[in-house]
Structures are given as structure tokens and as C-alpha cells.
Design an enzyme around this catalytic site. Sequence first.
Site, PDB file in Angstrom:
ATOM      1  N   HIS A   1      -6.280  -8.175  14.450  1.00  0.00           N
ATOM      2  CA  HIS A   1      -6.296  -6.907  13.703  1.00  0.00           C
ATOM      3  C   HIS A   1      -6.988  -7.183  12.375  1.00  0.00           C
ATOM      4  CE1 HIS A   1      -5.022  -3.326  11.703  1.00  0.00           C
ATOM      5  NE2 HIS A   1      -3.873  -3.758  11.231  1.00  0.00           N
TER       6      HIS A   1
ATOM      7  N   HIS B   1       0.803  -1.225   0.000  1.00  0.00           N
ATOM      8  CA  HIS B   1       0.000   0.000   0.000  1.00  0.00           C
ATOM      9  C   HIS B   1       0.840   1.281   0.000  1.00  0.00           C
ATOM     10  CE1 HIS B   1       0.272   0.333   4.394  1.00  0.00           C
ATOM     11  NE2 HIS B   1      -0.665  -0.534   4.651  1.00  0.00           N
TER      12      HIS B   1
ATOM     13  N   TYR C   1       9.896  -0.178   8.769  1.00  0.00           N
ATOM     14  CA  TYR C   1       8.488  -0.490   9.066  1.00  0.00           C
ATOM     15  C   TYR C   1       7.938   0.536  10.059  1.00  0.00           C
ATOM     16  CZ  TYR C   1       4.861  -3.855  10.815  1.00  0.00           C
ATOM     17  OH  TYR C   1       3.714  -4.511  11.223  1.00  0.00           O
TER      18      TYR C   1
ATOM     19  N   GLU D   1      -7.092  -5.322   9.440  1.00  0.00           N
ATOM     20  CA  GLU D   1      -6.642  -4.828   8.127  1.00  0.00           C
ATOM     21  C   GLU D   1      -6.538  -6.016   7.166  1.00  0.00           C
ATOM     22  OE1 GLU D   1      -3.139  -2.315   8.123  1.00  0.00           O
ATOM     23  OE2 GLU D   1      -3.551  -1.668   6.067  1.00  0.00           O
TER      24      GLU D   1
ATOM     25  N   HIS E   1      -1.856  -1.312  14.687  1.00  0.00           N
ATOM     26  CA  HIS E   1      -1.697  -0.197  13.803  1.00  0.00           C
ATOM     27  C   HIS E   1      -3.008   0.538  13.530  1.00  0.00           C
ATOM     28  CE1 HIS E   1      -1.671   0.128   9.135  1.00  0.00           C
ATOM     29  NE2 HIS E   1      -1.233   1.270   9.571  1.00  0.00           N
TER      30      HIS E   1
ATOM     31  N   ASP F   1      -4.560  -7.341   5.120  1.00  0.00           N
ATOM     32  CA  ASP F   1      -3.421  -8.261   5.013  1.00  0.00           C
ATOM     33  C   ASP F   1      -3.524  -9.393   6.036  1.00  0.00           C
ATOM     34  OD1 ASP F   1      -3.029  -6.050   6.725  1.00  0.00           O
ATOM     35  OD2 ASP F   1      -0.868  -6.301   6.763  1.00  0.00           O
TER      36      ASP F   1
ATOM     37  N   ASP G   1       0.636  -6.375  14.380  1.00  0.00           N
ATOM     38  CA  ASP G   1       1.581  -5.573  13.590  1.00  0.00           C
ATOM     39  C   ASP G   1       2.804  -5.117  14.399  1.00  0.00           C
ATOM     40  OD1 ASP G   1       0.393  -5.586  11.083  1.00  0.00           O
ATOM     41  OD2 ASP G   1      -0.719  -3.725  11.391  1.00  0.00           O
TER      42      ASP G   1
HETATM   43 FE1  FEO Z   1      -2.102  -3.020   9.858  1.00  0.00          FE
HETATM   44 FE2  FEO Z   1      -0.279  -5.707   8.837  1.00  0.00          FE
HETATM   45  O1  FEO Z   1      -1.802  -4.621   8.975  1.00  0.00           O
END
Ligand code: FEO
Length: 402
Positions: free
Chosen positions: A79, A24, A202, A81, A152, A83, A174
Site C-alpha cells: 500500500h 491525519h 480504526y 500511503e 484502504h 505512512d 491496513d
Molecule cells: Fe492507508 Fe496505514 O495507510
Amino acid sequence: MTHLELLKDVWYVGYVDFEVRNFHGYSTHRGTSYNAYIVKSGDKTVLIDTVKRPYFEYYLDKIKHVCDPAEIDYLIMDHIEMDHSGSFPLILKHLPNAEIITSVRGVDVLKSHFHQEIDAEVFDRIRTVKNGDTLDIGHGKKFTFVPIPMIHWPDSMVAFMSDDNGKNILFSSDAFGQHIATTMRWDDENDMCEIMEEAEKYYANILLHLSGLIAKTLPVVGALPIDVVCTAHGVCWRKNIPEILEKYRKWSSGEIEGKSVIIVYDTMWESTAKIAKALTKEIRHRGIPVKRFRLTQADYSDVITEVMKAKAILIGSPTLNNGLYPSVAEYLCYQRGLKPMNKVGLAFGSYGWSGQAAQEIADQMKAAGIDVMDELIKIKFVPKAEDLDFKDIVDKLIEKMK
Ligand code: FEO
């Protein structure tokens, strides 16, 4: 032990993505991984997280090497998100008996993401957990859930598993991740310079602007009696846990070692490049480390990583169409979102007639929270030798960096 078994009763069922080079908008020169795990206690089987959707079949295949998916009792979603949750609707079809465990915010995100794909009945199978809630899976293994908001996303949490007969594991989502693809799952099985470099990049590209919240959460997570950390990206930590915790403390506090300078610029007809090079020379003569990046030939994700470590950032652009050179505008937008802390700034640029670029840079740096010098360096068309005498302004810059 099979090749998937990380520890006794703990298996790796994630996907290592050697191919991805853009995550992203963040450059991933070394790829990444979407980590997921299975824990068995003898009584219960727990699946932790899913993987990015294109890799669902690999994930399912690994799960089937460990157990019959129908035997899975719990799916913990740390989480939401994509991914980590992209395969959620797909894996649900194989988990008829699993209770889903996530944070209160996590349920909202699951509904928002997957309302078109999953039956409303699924939401009856979700148990929401708050700070300190536990899940005892028997034989000395117990999960405790701790929210880590904004590491995150607001929904993020960690699952800490204490084990009376084995290792205490922090499933950290994350937090403490790195975008690196490697078949060796533990930190000490890899080149630690590479791992720490990717952990730093990161942090700089994903977490930097969230540092205030991270600084508050870190002591809570750090106080847990952790033996190993199983991350959602990159390698798991077993040897260098104090080191990565200390790095997070340092990065989240904005602590900077030394007084290095980063010069970031772009140029049309080399006039702004001449200013950038003259500034480099003057700073280098003072014995201060300086690095320079031309934006059309540099990678924003790498540049912001260098900026996080530097004390001063000097940004230059020619004036184009009464404004900024496009690559500089794009970089400033990226930097403004990430809000690097404790920086001194200086804006410079060349121009032909209107000359707005330097002021626009200064304004955008201020918007990012950078302590920008009032002076601007603005040079009309091609700089003369005397235009490139930056002794005084570099003196002022160094004074401001103290
Ligand atoms: Fe915030 Fe690895 O996703």
C-alpha cells in the site's frame, strides 16, 4: 531469537510511534506503529513495506540487525500511503538488487508520489502483481497476492505467505490494524479490551465509508488458511483471528447490537444543552442506553466510534449567524464522509430569530445516508418547562428504531 524475530524466519523492522496523537485528523490517544517485516527463506530475503519517513533511520537500523540490505531480493509494497511508503526513496538507495513488487494501481501511486525523488530506472525494477499472482522464494515459502481495493486505498493488496515448514502468514496491510503503540507485538500479549477498542475506532474512522467493498473482499481474505496476521499498524494477530474477522464482518455489514442512542450537540447559552439533557432523560426513562457528547469538549474520532455502534443519533446546534455552530458543522462534515449505516436521526436546536440550524442538521444527516425524522425540535431562546416535554417525539423515535 532476537528481540526483532516474530517467528522463525520472520522479523519485525517497523517503528512504534508512542508520541503521535493526531494521525491525519484522527486522534490516536494510544499512539500507533508503522509495521514492516523481513522474511528469509534461505534462498531469498524479502522486505515487506517501509515506514513513515521521519522514522527511516530506525527502520534501516533494524533491517541491518537482520541482514545486509544489499542482500534483499524483493521489496513488497502492499500500500502506497505515506505512512507505509514515505521511506521508499530512502531505502531504495540501500537495495541495489531488490525487485519491487506492488499492485498495478500501486505503481501509479508510487510514480505520483515520488517522481521528483527517484530515477526512472527504478520503475524498470517494479513487478506488478494481480489477483492470484505468486512469488515462490523457495524452501516451501510462497507469496500469493490478493487485492483489497479500498482497504484502504485503490492500490491496497495483501501478501499471503504459505509456508510448508512454518506458519501461513497474511501480511494484511491496513486491514485489521489498530492505532496503538506497544512493544508487545502479538495480540495475546496485550490487553485485548484495548486492542479491540482501537480496532473498532480504526474501522469507524478509516474504513466505515468503504464497508460495501470491504464486505465483498472479506470472504476472499477470510477463506485463506491463515495462521497469523501481520498488520501494518498495531499488533499482529495469532490468537484472536476469528474474533477480528467476525468484527470486520459485523462492522462492514452495518449490524448493530441493541438500540442505543447517541446525542451530539453544542451550545452557546445553554439552551441547546437543556434540550440535549431533556432528551437524554426521556430516553433513559425508557430503559434505552444513551450517551451524550458536547462537541467542543469531545473528540470527533471517539464520537464517530460510538455512533457506529448506535441505532439512533440525535444532533443539536444553536443557530449562529443564520447557520450551524462551527463545531457542529465540522462534526457533520466528518460524519457525512464516513456514512454510518443503519441509523435513525433527529435534529434539534435553539434559536433567537432565524432558526436554520435544525433543518441544516437534518439535511446533512440525510446526505450521510441517515434515516432522519421529519420532525425537528426548534426552541426559541431559553426553553420553558413545557418546551422540554419530549415524550411524544421520543415515542416516535423509538418506533422508528424498531
Ligand atoms: Fe492507508 Fe496505514 O495507510
